[in-house]
Design a protein around this motif. Structure first.
Motif, PDB file in Angstrom:
ATOM      1  N   HIS A 145       0.795  -1.221   0.000  1.00  0.00           N
ATOM      2  CA  HIS A 145       0.000   0.000   0.000  1.00  0.00           C
ATOM      3  C   HIS A 145       0.829   1.275   0.000  1.00  0.00           C
ATOM      4  O   HIS A 145       0.469   2.249  -0.639  1.00  0.00           O
ATOM      5  N   HIS A 146       1.935   1.290   0.731  1.00  0.00           N
ATOM      6  CA  HIS A 146       2.637   2.537   0.962  1.00  0.00           C
ATOM      7  C   HIS A 146       3.441   2.999  -0.241  1.00  0.00           C
ATOM      8  O   HIS A 146       4.163   2.208  -0.860  1.00  0.00           O
ATOM      9  N   PRO A 147       3.370   4.296  -0.580  1.00  0.00           N
ATOM     10  CA  PRO A 147       4.366   4.857  -1.496  1.00  0.00           C
ATOM     11  C   PRO A 147       5.705   4.912  -0.762  1.00  0.00           C
ATOM     12  O   PRO A 147       5.763   4.727   0.464  1.00  0.00           O
ATOM     13  N   ASN A 148       6.757   5.136  -1.500  1.00  0.00           N
ATOM     14  CA  ASN A 148       8.088   5.205  -0.889  1.00  0.00           C
ATOM     15  C   ASN A 148       8.271   6.579  -0.260  1.00  0.00           C
ATOM     16  O   ASN A 148       8.637   7.542  -0.930  1.00  0.00           O
ATOM     17  N   ILE A 149       7.985   6.661   1.017  1.00  0.00           N
ATOM     18  CA  ILE A 149       8.067   7.923   1.763  1.00  0.00           C
ATOM     19  C   ILE A 149       9.285   7.870   2.671  1.00  0.00           C
ATOM     20  O   ILE A 149       9.470   6.907   3.407  1.00  0.00           O
ATOM     21  N   LYS A 150      10.096   8.900   2.609  1.00  0.00           N
ATOM     22  CA  LYS A 150      11.247   8.987   3.500  1.00  0.00           C
ATOM     23  C   LYS A 150      11.205  10.324   4.240  1.00  0.00           C
ATOM     24  O   LYS A 150      11.269  11.382   3.624  1.00  0.00           O
ATOM     25  N   ILE A 151      11.042  10.214   5.554  1.00  0.00           N
ATOM     26  CA  ILE A 151      11.061  11.394   6.417  1.00  0.00           C
ATOM     27  C   ILE A 151      12.449  11.449   7.059  1.00  0.00           C
ATOM     28  O   ILE A 151      12.765  10.654   7.939  1.00  0.00           O
ATOM     29  N   PHE A 152      13.271  12.363   6.590  1.00  0.00           N
ATOM     30  CA  PHE A 152      14.640  12.481   7.098  1.00  0.00           C
ATOM     31  C   PHE A 152      14.631  13.311   8.380  1.00  0.00           C
ATOM     32  O   PHE A 152      14.119  14.430   8.409  1.00  0.00           O
ATOM     33  N   VAL A 153      15.201  12.735   9.429  1.00  0.00           N
ATOM     34  CA  VAL A 153      15.222  13.380  10.736  1.00  0.00           C
ATOM     35  C   VAL A 153      16.623  13.916  10.996  1.00  0.00           C
ATOM     36  O   VAL A 153      17.563  13.150  11.205  1.00  0.00           O
ATOM     37  N   SER A 154      16.770  15.240  10.948  1.00  0.00           N
ATOM     38  CA  SER A 154      18.074  15.867  11.159  1.00  0.00           C
ATOM     39  C   SER A 154      18.438  15.835  12.636  1.00  0.00           C
ATOM     40  O   SER A 154      17.624  16.187  13.484  1.00  0.00           O
ATOM     41  N   ALA A 155      19.667  15.442  12.930  1.00  0.00           N
ATOM     42  CA  ALA A 155      20.093  15.353  14.326  1.00  0.00           C
ATOM     43  C   ALA A 155      21.558  15.728  14.442  1.00  0.00           C
ATOM     44  O   ALA A 155      22.404  15.146  13.765  1.00  0.00           O
ATOM     45  N   HIS A 156      21.842  16.699  15.309  1.00  0.00           N
ATOM     46  CA  HIS A 156      23.237  17.025  15.596  1.00  0.00           C
ATOM     47  C   HIS A 156      23.642  16.496  16.969  1.00  0.00           C
ATOM     48  O   HIS A 156      24.781  16.660  17.388  1.00  0.00           O
ATOM     49  N   LYS A 157      22.675  15.881  17.663  1.00  0.00           N
ATOM     50  CA  LYS A 157      22.966  15.214  18.924  1.00  0.00           C
ATOM     51  C   LYS A 157      22.127  13.945  18.986  1.00  0.00           C
ATOM     52  O   LYS A 157      21.131  13.798  18.283  1.00  0.00           O
ATOM     53  N   GLN A 158      22.551  13.031  19.850  1.00  0.00           N
ATOM     54  CA  GLN A 158      21.833  11.766  19.948  1.00  0.00           C
ATOM     55  C   GLN A 158      20.435  11.992  20.503  1.00  0.00           C
ATOM     56  O   GLN A 158      20.208  12.854  21.347  1.00  0.00           O
ATOM     57  N   ALA A 159      19.502  11.200  19.999  1.00  0.00           N
ATOM     58  CA  ALA A 159      18.105  11.330  20.403  1.00  0.00           C
ATOM     59  C   ALA A 159      17.422   9.980  20.277  1.00  0.00           C
ATOM     60  O   ALA A 159      17.990   9.021  19.744  1.00  0.00           O
ATOM     61  N   THR A 160      16.198   9.910  20.782  1.00  0.00           N
ATOM     62  CA  THR A 160      15.357   8.737  20.557  1.00  0.00           C
ATOM     63  C   THR A 160      14.714   8.896  19.190  1.00  0.00           C
ATOM     64  O   THR A 160      13.985   9.853  18.950  1.00  0.00           O
ATOM     65  N   PHE A 161      14.979   7.968  18.283  1.00  0.00           N
ATOM     66  CA  PHE A 161      14.432   8.050  16.935  1.00  0.00           C
ATOM     67  C   PHE A 161      13.324   7.018  16.757  1.00  0.00           C
ATOM     68  O   PHE A 161      13.512   5.838  17.091  1.00  0.00           O
ATOM     69  N   PRO A 162      12.157   7.430  16.255  1.00  0.00           N
ATOM     70  CA  PRO A 162      11.086   6.465  15.985  1.00  0.00           C
ATOM     71  C   PRO A 162      11.551   5.421  14.979  1.00  0.00           C
ATOM     72  O   PRO A 162      12.366   5.709  14.096  1.00  0.00           O
ATOM     73  N   GLU A 163      11.027   4.229  15.115  1.00  0.00           N
ATOM     74  CA  GLU A 163      11.376   3.166  14.178  1.00  0.00           C
ATOM     75  C   GLU A 163      10.359   3.118  13.047  1.00  0.00           C
ATOM     76  O   GLU A 163       9.200   3.490  13.214  1.00  0.00           O
ATOM     77  N   GLY A 164      10.795   2.677  11.888  1.00  0.00           N
ATOM     78  CA  GLY A 164       9.914   2.562  10.741  1.00  0.00           C
ATOM     79  C   GLY A 164      10.664   2.782   9.450  1.00  0.00           C
ATOM     80  O   GLY A 164      11.683   3.494   9.419  1.00  0.00           O
ATOM     81  N   ASN A 165      10.168   2.204   8.375  1.00  0.00           N
ATOM     82  CA  ASN A 165      10.816   2.367   7.078  1.00  0.00           C
ATOM     83  C   ASN A 165      10.760   3.807   6.595  1.00  0.00           C
ATOM     84  O   ASN A 165      11.602   4.250   5.809  1.00  0.00           O
ATOM     85  N   SER A 166       9.759   4.558   7.069  1.00  0.00           N
ATOM     86  CA  SER A 166       9.590   5.934   6.616  1.00  0.00           C
ATOM     87  C   SER A 166      10.473   6.918   7.373  1.00  0.00           C
ATOM     88  O   SER A 166      10.630   8.061   6.945  1.00  0.00           O
ATOM     89  N   ILE A 167      11.022   6.505   8.491  1.00  0.00           N
ATOM     90  CA  ILE A 167      11.813   7.397   9.345  1.00  0.00           C
ATOM     91  C   ILE A 167      13.292   7.159   9.086  1.00  0.00           C
ATOM     92  O   ILE A 167      13.798   6.056   9.287  1.00  0.00           O
ATOM     93  N   VAL A 168      14.006   8.202   8.634  1.00  0.00           N
ATOM     94  CA  VAL A 168      15.420   8.076   8.270  1.00  0.00           C
ATOM     95  C   VAL A 168      16.242   9.106   9.053  1.00  0.00           C
ATOM     96  O   VAL A 168      16.384  10.256   8.615  1.00  0.00           O
ATOM     97  N   PRO A 169      16.787   8.748  10.197  1.00  0.00           N
ATOM     98  CA  PRO A 169      17.622   9.696  10.946  1.00  0.00           C
ATOM     99  C   PRO A 169      18.941   9.956  10.211  1.00  0.00           C
ATOM    100  O   PRO A 169      19.569   9.031   9.671  1.00  0.00           O
ATOM    101  N   VAL A 170      19.357  11.214  10.220  1.00  0.00           N
ATOM    102  CA  VAL A 170      20.597  11.612   9.557  1.00  0.00           C
ATOM    103  C   VAL A 170      21.400  12.498  10.495  1.00  0.00           C
ATOM    104  O   VAL A 170      20.879  13.519  10.978  1.00  0.00           O
ATOM    105  N   GLN A 171      22.636  12.141  10.763  1.00  0.00           N
ATOM    106  CA  GLN A 171      23.505  13.014  11.542  1.00  0.00           C
ATOM    107  C   GLN A 171      23.948  14.164  10.651  1.00  0.00           C
ATOM    108  O   GLN A 171      24.555  13.964   9.606  1.00  0.00           O
ATOM    109  N   VAL A 172      23.629  15.390  11.067  1.00  0.00           N
ATOM    110  CA  VAL A 172      24.010  16.564  10.292  1.00  0.00           C
ATOM    111  C   VAL A 172      25.319  17.131  10.829  1.00  0.00           C
ATOM    112  O   VAL A 172      25.629  17.008  12.014  1.00  0.00           O
TER     113      VAL A 172
END
Length: 628
Positions: free
Chosen positions: A8-35
């Motif tokens: 069902h899902h389109p290929n959605i990527k939500i990039f999460v910018s982070a310059h410090k460590q954090a709790t990141f949600p899990e999921g194929n759509s959630i993409v944490p990136v160290q900036v």
């Protein structure tokens, strides 16, 4: 039939910018990136990095989260590209949530409850995004934020942003794209905008946006001298992109793009940092004695004195795992404590933030000298799953013997080892019957003469886990009516499961003359055992309002100060005792509270939206700004 995510899902990527460590949600759509990874001292192991592939990672001090946006544009493929921050996410549900004046939902922790509350998961994200062209945060009116008349005034109100830079970018935009002038004027002279640099775009729109945006920013950066700017002003490029996003969308809609635009609320998490997780000490530490304390930042001098007394008298043949349960001890104090205790190579000092465990519980105390920290002991059994047994000590005591001897006491199947509470027991024999009545009406103990003092405990965690879960303990603690709070609860719930210790392990001092006014009402054998323990105390407990750091003439004060004077916090304790108040942090008057300002959470608590305090704060802010 329920479709799978892949069907069902389109290929959605939500990039999460982070310059410090954090709790990141899990999921194929959630993409944490160290900036800013190119300049980072530490490379995150649980994120992607914006310095891989084609990138501008080194420009992060100026471009902020745009380095993740550029990296995703050049290196990732998706049907939809979205951008959030490590502490800000979209609310992907259809349920409206209360916002502050900045158009944000304020929440505490990124935990399972919050992820469900705001639909931060693949299914909810797909339902919210699919079929839309552009998604941003809601348009917020700057009159609501600070009474500003337009976005230019809102920009100028920030002490770190210069109006000449906004004008410079305006000139660059109008020179490169003259047809954007009317839209730039409309946005900058208008009162509404989507803030936070958060958006989700269909792929073709995202690529068009970047091809338009980055040349503008690059020209501005190339012509700007950043060499003498402060850290916040250096981030001007990132701030400019917020305004440019709004101009881009307004222009495209005005010229016939007819995009389907959606506005999703923004959730601001005040504590995005990862949950504290403690692990067992490594194999190099032998015969470990785990000892747990609970304290706040104000109690650091007393905490340090107690730990020092314990380690000074500790066996050199044992290792001591000292764990401090806390919520607000400053990094500076933690560093000072660790440095001080480096003199004990057989001890490790660790801190555990209990905030997540206590969130949602209304915990209060009935006595002025009992703090909320007293409830922290209830979370030990879950926070330290690798221990089956440990010591818990209050911070208003000194250890005059070897804590290992106390730890080694056998408990069998009992939950707790503790000293009988001679104060409570003495009150049971009073003619007025108040304490006996309290036991009868509130505690319902079978034998209240077995009531123990909970400032010194040997805890059988395996047995405690069988009695109640942490959630159950805290639920009980939330109920009103207890005089001695968690101590009462432990006595009720652990009755019949107690190993009683010699009185020398918890000698309560003579607060307000209670030895001859309360203690001597206890059964004769109890009183005699207590009086004997005073001659050779292994632990002296300053339980009650009379403390040696407040009254240097109190019972056993000289013993306390023999330890306290050797700690790095002695001067603070003497100053407090002398009536010298701790200086307040220096005031810093902001002309406006920026949307990413760390003080906003305090404003929201002290002056909620719509309150008289909020309106007064706005008036004061305007006067500070020099505006009418």
């Amino acid at each position: 039939m329920v479709l799978t995510a892949e069907q069902h899902h389109p290929n959605i990527k939500i990039f999460v910018s982070a310059h410090k460590q954090a709790t990141f949600p899990e999921g194929n759509s959630i993409v944490p990136v160290q900036v800013g990874a190119a300049n980072a001292a530490t490379r995150f192991t649980n994120t992607l990095h914006d310095d891989e592939g084609v990138n501008i990672s080194a420009e992060n001090p100026r471009y902020c989260e745009l380095t993740a946006q550029y990296w995703a544009w050049k290196n990732e493929d998706a049907d939809y590209y979205g951008f959030c921050h490590y502490r800000r996410y979209f609310d992907f549900t259809d349920t409206p949530h209360k916002e502050n004046d900045y158009g944000e939902i304020i929440d505490s922790y990124i935990d399972n409850h919050a992820l469900a509350e705001y639909g931060i998961n693949d299914d909810a994200i797909a339902r919210a995004v699919d079929g839309w062209d552009v998604i941003t945060t809601p348009l917020n009116d700057v009159r609501r934020i600070g009474g500003f008349s337009n976005l230019k005034q809102h920009w100028d109100a920030d002490e770190h942003l210069r109006l000449k830079d906004l004008r410079h970018m305006y000139d660059i935009l109008c020179a490169r794209h003259p047809d954007y002038k009317v839209d730039a004027d409309a946005v900058l002279n208008g009162r509404t905008a989507a803030f936070c640099n958060m958006f989700i775009m269909r792929k073709d729109i995202f690529f068009e946006y970047n091809e338009w945006l980055f040349p503008l920013l690059d020209e501005f950066a190339a012509a700007t001298d950043f060499s003498r700017m402060d850290v916040q002003t250096t981030r001007t490029v990132g701030h400019l992109s917020e305004r440019l996003l709004n101009i881009f969308i307004v222009h495209k809609q005005r010229t016939g793009a007819h995009w389907k635009i959606k506005r999703l609320q923004c959730v601001h998490f005040l504590h995005p940092e990862p949950a504290t997780v403690l692990k067992p000490l490594d194999a190099g530490y032998k015969n470990v004695v785990p000892v747990v304390f609970a304290a706040d930042n104000n109690y650091v001098p007393m905490l340090t004195t107690t730990i020092y007394s314990m380690l000074k008298n500790a066996s050199k043949d044992r290792s001591y795992d000292v764990i401090v349960l806390e919520r607000n001890i400053s990094d500076e104090n933690k560093q000072n404590i660790r440095q001080f205790f480096e003199r004990f190579p057989n001890a490790v000092i660790r801190f555990f933030d209990v905030s997540r465990y206590l969130a949602g519980f209304n915990l209060t105390t009935s006595n002025a000298h009992i703090s909320i920290e007293t409830y922290y002991r209830f979370i030990i059994q879950e926070a330290l799953p690798f221990y089956s047994k440990l010591l818990y000590l209050d911070c208003d005591l000194v250890v005059n013997g070897d804590a290992a001897e106390l730890f080694d006491i056998e408990l069998g199947d009992n939950a707790i080892a503790a000293v009988p509470d001679i104060d409570f027991i003495g009150n049971l024999n009073m003619k007025n019957g108040e304490r006996a009545g309290y036991v009868r009406k509130q505690l319902h103990m079978r034998d209240a003469y077995g009531y123990f003092q909970a400032g010194v405990l040997v805890m059988n965690l395996e047995r405690m886990r069988k009695i109640h879960t942490v959630h159950e303990w805290l639920e009980i603690a939330s109920k009103p009516g207890y005089i001695y709070n968690d101590q009462d609860i432990l006595n009720v719930e652990c009755e019949g499961l107690v190993t009683y210790l010699d009185y020398s392990w918890n000698v309560m001092h003579n607060c307000a003359g209670r030895v001859n006014g309360v203690f001597d009402f206890a059964p004769a054998n109890v009183y005699k055992a207590y009086m004997t323990s005073r001659k050779a105390p292994k632990i002296v407990h300053y339980a009650g309002f009379d403390k040696p750091w407040k009254n240097p003439w109190c019972d056993f004060a000289s013993l306390y100060w023999s330890y306290a004077q050797e700690t790095p916090f002695m001067a603070q304790m003497i100053a407090t005792m002398s009536g010298v108040e701790r200086p307040a942090p220096p005031e810093h008057h902001e002309r406006a509270i920026a949307e990413d300002s760390p003080i906003r959470k305090y404003v929201d608590v002290l002056a909620p939206t719509g309150s008289k305090q909020r309106e007064l704060m706005k008036v004061v802010a305007r006067k500070v700004q020099g505006k009418r």
